[in-house]
Write an enzyme that holds these catalytic residues in place. Sequence first.
Site, PDB file in Angstrom:
ATOM      1  N   LYS A 228       1.274  87.503 121.992  1.00 21.39           N
ATOM      2  CA  LYS A 228       1.766  88.468 121.013  1.00 21.39           C
ATOM      3  C   LYS A 228       2.527  89.590 121.719  1.00 21.39           C
ATOM      4  O   LYS A 228       1.959  90.345 122.492  1.00 21.39           O
ATOM      5  CB  LYS A 228       0.615  89.096 120.222  1.00 21.39           C
ATOM      6  CG  LYS A 228       1.127  90.006 119.097  1.00 21.39           C
ATOM      7  CD  LYS A 228       0.072  90.899 118.516  1.00 21.39           C
ATOM      8  CE  LYS A 228      -0.101  92.196 119.250  1.00 21.39           C
ATOM      9  NZ  LYS A 228       1.079  93.089 119.201  1.00 21.39           N
ATOM     10  N   GLU A 302      -4.530  94.851 132.482  1.00 21.34           N
ATOM     11  CA  GLU A 302      -3.602  95.700 133.238  1.00 21.34           C
ATOM     12  C   GLU A 302      -3.408  96.954 132.411  1.00 21.34           C
ATOM     13  O   GLU A 302      -2.726  96.926 131.393  1.00 21.34           O
ATOM     14  CB  GLU A 302      -2.259  94.987 133.451  1.00 21.34           C
ATOM     15  CG  GLU A 302      -2.338  93.684 134.211  1.00 21.34           C
ATOM     16  CD  GLU A 302      -2.637  93.858 135.687  1.00 21.34           C
ATOM     17  OE1 GLU A 302      -2.703  95.014 136.160  1.00 21.34           O
ATOM     18  OE2 GLU A 302      -2.833  92.836 136.363  1.00 21.34           O
ATOM     19  N   CYS A 336       3.472 101.790 133.668  1.00 19.50           N
ATOM     20  CA  CYS A 336       2.064 102.103 133.929  1.00 19.50           C
ATOM     21  C   CYS A 336       1.848 102.558 135.359  1.00 19.50           C
ATOM     22  O   CYS A 336       0.963 103.337 135.645  1.00 19.50           O
ATOM     23  CB  CYS A 336       1.191 100.901 133.600  1.00 19.50           C
ATOM     24  SG  CYS A 336       1.802  99.371 134.298  1.00 19.50           S
ATOM     25  N   GLU A 433      -2.224 110.095 131.119  1.00 19.94           N
ATOM     26  CA  GLU A 433      -0.997 109.316 131.217  1.00 19.94           C
ATOM     27  C   GLU A 433      -0.045 109.698 130.089  1.00 19.94           C
ATOM     28  O   GLU A 433      -0.406 109.615 128.921  1.00 19.94           O
ATOM     29  CB  GLU A 433      -1.316 107.818 131.137  1.00 19.94           C
ATOM     30  CG  GLU A 433      -0.117 106.952 131.423  1.00 19.94           C
ATOM     31  CD  GLU A 433      -0.446 105.461 131.377  1.00 19.94           C
ATOM     32  OE1 GLU A 433      -1.258 105.060 130.516  1.00 19.94           O
ATOM     33  OE2 GLU A 433       0.110 104.714 132.190  1.00 19.94           O
TER      34      GLU A 433
END
Lengths: 522, 293
Positions: A228, A302, A336, A433
Site C-alpha cells: 500500500k 523503518e 527520515c 522530528e
Amino acid sequence: MSKKNKLILNGKKKINRPKTNASLQKTSVSLPKTKGKQKPVINFKTDWQYASAPESISHIQLKKRYELFINGTFVAPDKPVYFDTINPATEQKIAEIAEAGESDVNKAVKAAADAQKYVWSKIPASERAKYLFRIARIIQEKSRELAVIETMDGGKPIRESRDIDIPLAAAHFFYYAGWADKLNYAVPGKTPQPLGVAGQIIPWNFPLLMAAWKIAPALATGNTVVLKPAETTSLTALKLAEIIQEADLPPGVVNIITGAGKTGSLIVNHPDINKIAFTGSTDVGKIIQRSLAGTAKKYTLELGGKAANIIFEDASIDQAVEGIVNGIFFNQGHVCCAGSRLFVQESVFDKVMRKLKDRMETLVVGDPLDKNTDIGAINSKAQWEKITKYQAIGLKEGGECYQSSCSVPSQGYWFRPTVFWNVSQASRIVQEEIFGPVLTVQTFRTVAEVVEKANNTPYGLSGGIWTDKGSKIFKMAGELRAGVIWANTFNKFDPTSPFGGYKESGVGREGGLHGLMPYLKY
Amino acid sequence: MVTIEKSERLKILKTYKLYIGGEFPRTESGRYFSLKDADGNQIANVCSGSRKDFRNAMVVARTAFGKWSKRTAYNRSQIVYRIAEMLEARKNQFTDELTIQGVDKVKAEREVHEAIDLLIYYAGWADKYQQLFSSVNPVAASYFNFSLPEPTGVVSIIAPEENSLLGLVAMIAPVITGGNACVILASESKPLCAVTFGEVLNSSDVPGGVVNILTGSRKELLPQFSTHMDVNAVFYGAGIPEELKEIQMNAALNVKRVADSNVMHSGTGKEMQDPYLIMNFQETKTIWHPIGI
C-alpha cells in the site's frame, strides 16, 4: 498578485522570482536581523538568477482514475470510494485513486497467498530472478516518465526524482534479482525459506523508491506482496503495477492497493499475512508493533529520526556546508534520516553559520519540474501545517531563526529553507522530528560533549561526521548509536548498503545482504 | 530444613541473594519466598525481587554496557571462556542444587555439562560472528561502505522455569558474547543455580553490572522487564504464549526488540548453540566515507 508572478507548472511559462514579495510567502516570519558584519560579496537577489528550465510533461501517460491492482489486473473497489491525488505545487487534482476496503484487502491477500503457494514458490529461483531483472529494465526504460510523475504527485524537485529516486528504484530490483538463486549463501549454516505473504506499507517521501525497497527483496526471497503506497503519492506505485503487468509477472505475486491509514491497518491485522514491512512515523510504527503482538508475523520497521550532523573544527568547512545543506534540505527535509540537528564545534560556529546562510540564499525554491529547482513543494497541506507549527514552536521557545529570502509561488505548499540556533537539548524542535526543511544548530567543545548530545534522543537512524582526521571518524562512528553513519558525506543511498535504525528508529535492516534476512525463515 | 545427622557438625546454610552490579544485595523490598522440596521441606529463603531492584539493576547495566561493549572481542572471548572454567570447577555444587530442587541426578549432571560446553561454544564466537555477519558493500559511487554488527544495548531476559541452569546460561551467553549487558529473571521454581551462577560470574572477570540476576515472581516482574524505557531488547525463554504477547505489546512503548526461543525451556544444550541468537541482539551499523584525495 501580478500576472507576471503566476506559476504554471506545464513548463511553458517562466517562473519569476520577485526580488521581494512578502505577500507571496506563506511561510514568512519576521526575520531577526543578522548581527554578522561580513556581508556576502554576491548579491543573491540579482546575481543568482537562472533561466527557467522546465521538464516537459507531454510524454507522460496518466489515467484519470486508478483502480486497485489485484491478481494481475486493475479492479474497481467493492465500494466505489475514490480520493483525489493532487499536485502539491499547484494544488490541482491529477487523478483519482481507489480506496481499498476490507473486502478488497481480503481479495489482495488471497491473491498473494495463492500466488505464493501455487506459483511463486514452484518456479525455479533463477526464473524468479529474471522477472526482477525485467522489472529493473522497464523502470530504466520509463525512467523519465516515472520521474515526472513522481515530481508532479509528490512535489520533489525533478533533479532528485530523475537522478536519485528512479535510478535507485531500478537499481534495487537489479540488485535483488541476482540474490533470488543465491539465498543459501546469504544465511550461512541454514536453509532459508520464504515467509509467505508480505504486507508492505510505504511513506510519501520516496514513493517509487520505497516500493522498490520493499518489493524487490520480498520477491527475491520467494515471498509475494500486498503493498500500500501512501495516500498522497500513489501514482508511481500504480505505474509500477503497470510495469509489473508488462513484465508478465504471474498474477497475484504483487498486489498494489491504495488507501489511507485504515487500509494499512487492515493489512497489518490480516491473519493470512506473514510479514509486515513498514516505513513511516515512529508513532504509527509503535501502533503496528503493538498490533502484531501475539502473532507469528515477522516485521521490519523503518521509523523516524533526528540525526546529528557533527562538524568538527578540522573539517573542510565548505564541504561540510554542502553536507549540511544536502542533509537537511534534500527532498524538502522529508527524509527520515535527515541531518536535522547540526552540531558545530564552537571555534568554527561563526564561520559555518555565515557560509550556511550564504549557501541557503542560493537554493532555488519553486517549481519542482524546473531542473534548476533545489527545493520543491511540501508534500501535502497537512505536512505544511506541521512544519509551520514547529516553526512557531521554535520561535516561541526563544530560538533564533533565519530563513532564506527567496520568494515562493502563491499556489501550492512551500517552505523556505530555515535554520534555528540558540536552541537547547530540551527544545521541542531539537527533540521532535519535523520532517521539513528546518535545521537546528547547537555548539559543542569536546568529543565527549557532542557524543552525549548526539545520542540524547530516542531515535537512532543516522548520523554525520565531518573532520579531516581519520581516527576521529572511527571514534565517532563507533560512539554514535545510529544505523547509518555518513562520514564527510550525507544522505547517500545504495541498494547494496543496509539501512535501518537503532532504538526508536526501527527494527531490522533494508538493503544489501542484511535486507534479505527479514524476509526469510531459517 | 535439611536434616542433620547426629554425628555431623551443624551445616552452614547458604543465604541466597540477588546479583546486581557485581554485588550480592538482598532485595530492597525485604520480601522473600520459601523454597521447598518435593516433600515440603524448606530448602532456602529466596529474595522476592522488586521493581526497584530491577530499576537499580538497569542503572548499573547501562553503565556497564558502555565499557563491556568496548572490550576487545578477544578479551570478551577469554572472559566467557573463564566463566566456563569457573563453572567446571564448581559443577558438583550445581549438580547438588539441581538435585535438591527435584532434578534427577543423571539429568542434573548432564545439564551442568551442557551449560559448560555451551559457554565454550559462545566463547569461540566472540571474535568471529562479526566477520560472518559484516559486509563491505559495493556501492555504485566512489565511497568506501561497510556494515558491521554492534550490540543493541541492555537486554532484559526472562529465563525458563525448567533448564534452570542450562536455559539461564544459554540466554545470558549469546547476549554478553555480543557485548550487551543484561538483567535476567531466574526460574521462579528453581532459582538456586541462578544465584550461584552469579558467584561464578563474580569470579570470572565479568565486570560488575554486565550480568545482573534477580529472583522473584515472574508475574509481578514481567511488566517491569518489558516496559522499562531504558531496556533495548527483551529475550523471553519461558515458553508461555500469553506472557510473550504481553511482552511484545509492552515492547512497542519504545520499539524494543523482542526475541523468544522455545528451546530454552525444553531443548538440549546443542539446540541452544546458534550464532543467530547472538545476532538477535545486534544492530547493523553502516558507515560511508568518500574515496578521493
